[in-house]
Write an enzyme that holds these catalytic residues in place. Structure first.
Site, PDB file in Angstrom:
ATOM      1  CG  ASN A 215      -0.275  -0.144   2.602  1.00 38.61           C
ATOM      2  OD1 ASN A 215       0.738   0.644   2.703  1.00 38.61           O
ATOM      3  ND2 ASN A 215      -0.357  -1.222   3.401  1.00 38.61           N
ATOM      4  CG  ASP A 284      -6.913  -5.414   6.283  1.00 36.10           C
ATOM      5  OD1 ASP A 284      -6.426  -5.259   7.408  1.00 36.10           O
ATOM      6  OD2 ASP A 284      -7.831  -4.418   5.896  1.00 36.10           O
ATOM      7  CE  LYS A 294       8.157 -11.471 -14.180  1.00 36.26           C
ATOM      8  NZ  LYS A 294       9.017 -10.795 -15.306  1.00 36.26           N
ATOM      9  N   PRO A 311      -3.029 -12.009  10.178  1.00 36.50           N
ATOM     10  CG  PRO A 311      -0.865 -12.560  11.182  1.00 36.50           C
ATOM     11  CD  PRO A 311      -1.598 -12.544   9.753  1.00 36.50           C
ATOM     12  CB  VAL A 314      -2.649  -3.303  16.875  1.00 40.77           C
ATOM     13  CG1 VAL A 314      -4.209  -3.277  16.675  1.00 40.77           C
ATOM     14  CG2 VAL A 314      -2.271  -2.320  18.122  1.00 40.77           C
TER      15      VAL A 314
HETATM   16  O1  C5P Z   1      -8.640  -2.771  10.984  1.00 44.34           O
HETATM   17  P1  C5P Z   1      -7.750  -1.530  10.513  1.00 44.34           P
HETATM   18  O2  C5P Z   1      -6.831  -2.170   9.693  1.00 44.34           O
HETATM   19  O3  C5P Z   1      -8.429  -0.461   9.961  1.00 44.34           O
HETATM   20  O4  C5P Z   1      -6.922  -1.072  11.801  1.00 44.34           O
HETATM   21  C1  C5P Z   1      -5.930  -0.263  11.924  1.00 44.34           C
HETATM   22  C2  C5P Z   1      -5.084  -0.516  13.096  1.00 44.34           C
HETATM   23  O5  C5P Z   1      -4.647  -1.801  13.298  1.00 44.34           O
HETATM   24  C3  C5P Z   1      -3.707   0.170  12.914  1.00 44.34           C
HETATM   25  O6  C5P Z   1      -3.222   0.576  14.068  1.00 44.34           O
HETATM   26  C4  C5P Z   1      -2.824  -1.054  12.320  1.00 44.34           C
HETATM   27  O7  C5P Z   1      -1.430  -0.835  12.639  1.00 44.34           O
HETATM   28  C5  C5P Z   1      -3.456  -2.349  13.085  1.00 44.34           C
HETATM   29  N1  C5P Z   1      -3.544  -3.369  12.167  1.00 44.34           N
HETATM   30  C6  C5P Z   1      -2.511  -4.274  12.653  1.00 44.34           C
HETATM   31  N2  C5P Z   1      -2.683  -5.681  11.909  1.00 44.34           N
HETATM   32  C7  C5P Z   1      -3.414  -5.661  10.981  1.00 44.34           C
HETATM   33  C8  C5P Z   1      -4.286  -4.837  10.637  1.00 44.34           C
HETATM   34  C9  C5P Z   1      -4.152  -3.638  10.907  1.00 44.34           C
HETATM   35  O8  C5P Z   1      -2.002  -4.481  13.707  1.00 44.34           O
HETATM   36  N3  C5P Z   1      -3.356  -7.083  10.140  1.00 44.34           N
END
Ligand code: C5P
Length: 401
Positions: A215, A284, A294, A311, A314
């Site tokens: 991203n 995500d 490749k 996973p 946070v």
């Molecule tokens: O659910 P979302 O991606 O919007 O949440 C954003 C928060 O969750 C951010 O603090 C991001 O660092 C964390 N996050 C995470 N692991 C993921 C997705 C998001 O720690 N897989």
């Protein structure tokens, strides 16, 4: 809210001592950076320094007279005492082996060495610059060690090619590193003794040997927050995703690529830490199938790809046995910012979440909302440096609960 000064170094007085080495020209750049931050710079040059750069250069840059004589004609104010007594900090850059030896032994045979001897209890930063053999010499090492024991901060010289054509440790720290050291020394160490772990940047989920799912995140906010926390005296670990810029060297940096490796690095670093801040834009999803070679273009019009959920880093950190004292998340949203952020606050079991708009990704400014279970507050628009300091203020307030 705990109010943190965005520039506690502004209007402070720094005496910049310039020693006689080729790195004296980089002292001019250092003076320029300090002035740019609103610091009042007064330059003192040794006789040898004036062989490399003229006092006029520093006078033009700082707007202040440059001092070099202990007994200037008609000087009844005792420059060596008054100038350093009014100073908030003494920085010597470049600091030669000769100056270090004199400082260490209390020799005061010119204005700069006399000032060092006459100074009050202010921070002293020395930026050694010399030939690598001189730096390694037992006498120089003894001197620098004793000066550190006396409370002096040595801004370590760097490895590289020196002006004498040799390679090794001896190049003066960069003007940017010297600015950072001065800023840190003039900032109250309110986070001293705390360990902060911050993740930053994007993740890159591999599909094949060259293609990744990633991203637009730059990691800039996480880097700025890490640097602010270091200035405030914290020990900081940064778990950096791909492409995140270099940060201050006193930040422990652990590089990671995909969400799985970032998760492992975060678990290892954050266990039992004081504060964990999840600024990273973690993907995500990851590819269900990953290929080590490749992939070739296929004849069909389209390719079906299956993605698996990654996973939630946070959420994992917030519920692990060795949970950090505080866990802070971010929510980048495109609409209903606070509503979505509040539900993530609950779902991820974090102490606070910062809601902001997706448009802030990859740009220099930001604004948003600070949300806890029973509180919501706007974080006003500003550059990301001010934004990150505002978030640290809120985190400190949490710690006062
Ligand atoms: O659910 P979302 O991606 O919007 O949440 C954003 C928060 O969750 C951010 O603090 C991001 O660092 C964390 N996050 C995470 N692991 C993921 C997705 C998001 O720690 N897989």
């Amino acid at each position: 809210m705990v109010q943190l000064d965005t520039a506690p170094w502004a209007e402070r007085r720094v005496v910049l001592g310039v020693g006689g080495g080729i790195a004296a020209y980089r002292a001019a750049e250092t003076a320029r950076l300090l002035i740019h931050q609103g610091i009042n710079v007064h330059v003192v040059m040794t006789a040898a320094a004036q062989q490399f750069v003229t006092p006029l250069t520093f006078e033009a840059l700082t707007g202040n007279p440059v001092h070099h004589q202990t007994f200037a004609g008609g000087d009844r104010t005792m420059t060596h005492i008054s100038l350093v007594r009014q100073a908030d900090l003494l920085l010597v850059a470049p600091c030669t082996a000769n100056l270090m030896a004199k400082f260490n032994h209390g020799i005061a045979d010119d204005l700069l060495t006399t000032m060092y001897a006459a100074k009050a209890d202010i921070p002293v930063l020395l930026a050694p610059a010399m030939n690598p053999a001189m730096w390694q010499h037992a006498a120089t090492q003894r001197n620098q060690q004793q000066l550190q024991n006396d409370g002096v901060q040595i801004v370590a010289p760097q490895e590289g090619s020196t002006a004498c054509g040799e390679h090794g440790v001896g190049r003066m720290a960069s003007p940017e590193a010297l600015l950072f050291a001065v800023q840190a020394a003039l900032t109250p160490s309110i986070l001293h003794g705390q360990h902060w772990v911050i993740n930053a940047g994007p993740t890159a989920e591999p599909w094949d040997a060259v293609r990744v799912l990633t991203n637009r995140a730059s990691g800039q906010l996480g880097c700025l927050m890490a640097e602010q926390a270091v200035r405030l005296g914290a020990q900081v670990t940064l778990i950096a995703g791909p492409g995140v810029r270099a940060c201050h060297p006193s930040i422990q940096r652990i590089n990671s690529d995909d969400a799985a490796s970032m998760l492992q690095a975060c678990i290892a670093a954050a266990a039992g830490c004081d504060v964990f801040v999840a600024t990273a834009a973690v993907s995500d999803y990851r590819f269900a199938e990953q290929h080590s070679h490749k992939l070739k273009r296929q004849g069909a019009d389209s390719v079906d790809i299956r993605l698996l959920n990654n996973p939630d880093i946070v959420a994992h950190i917030a519920t692990m046995a060795a949970r950090p004292g505080r866990v802070i998340a971010f929510a980048a949203e495109s609409e209903a910012h606070c509503t979505h952020a509040r539900s993530k606050l609950e779902k991820k079991a974090v102490d606070a979440i910062i809601a902001n708009d997706v448009s802030h990704m990859g740009v220099d400014s930001a604004s948003g909302w600070w949300l806890t279970r029973n509180h919501a507050e706007v974080i006003p628009a500003g550059d990301k440096s001010t934004f990150s300091l505002c978030i640290i203020s809120h985190i400190l307030e949490l710690n006062c609960d």
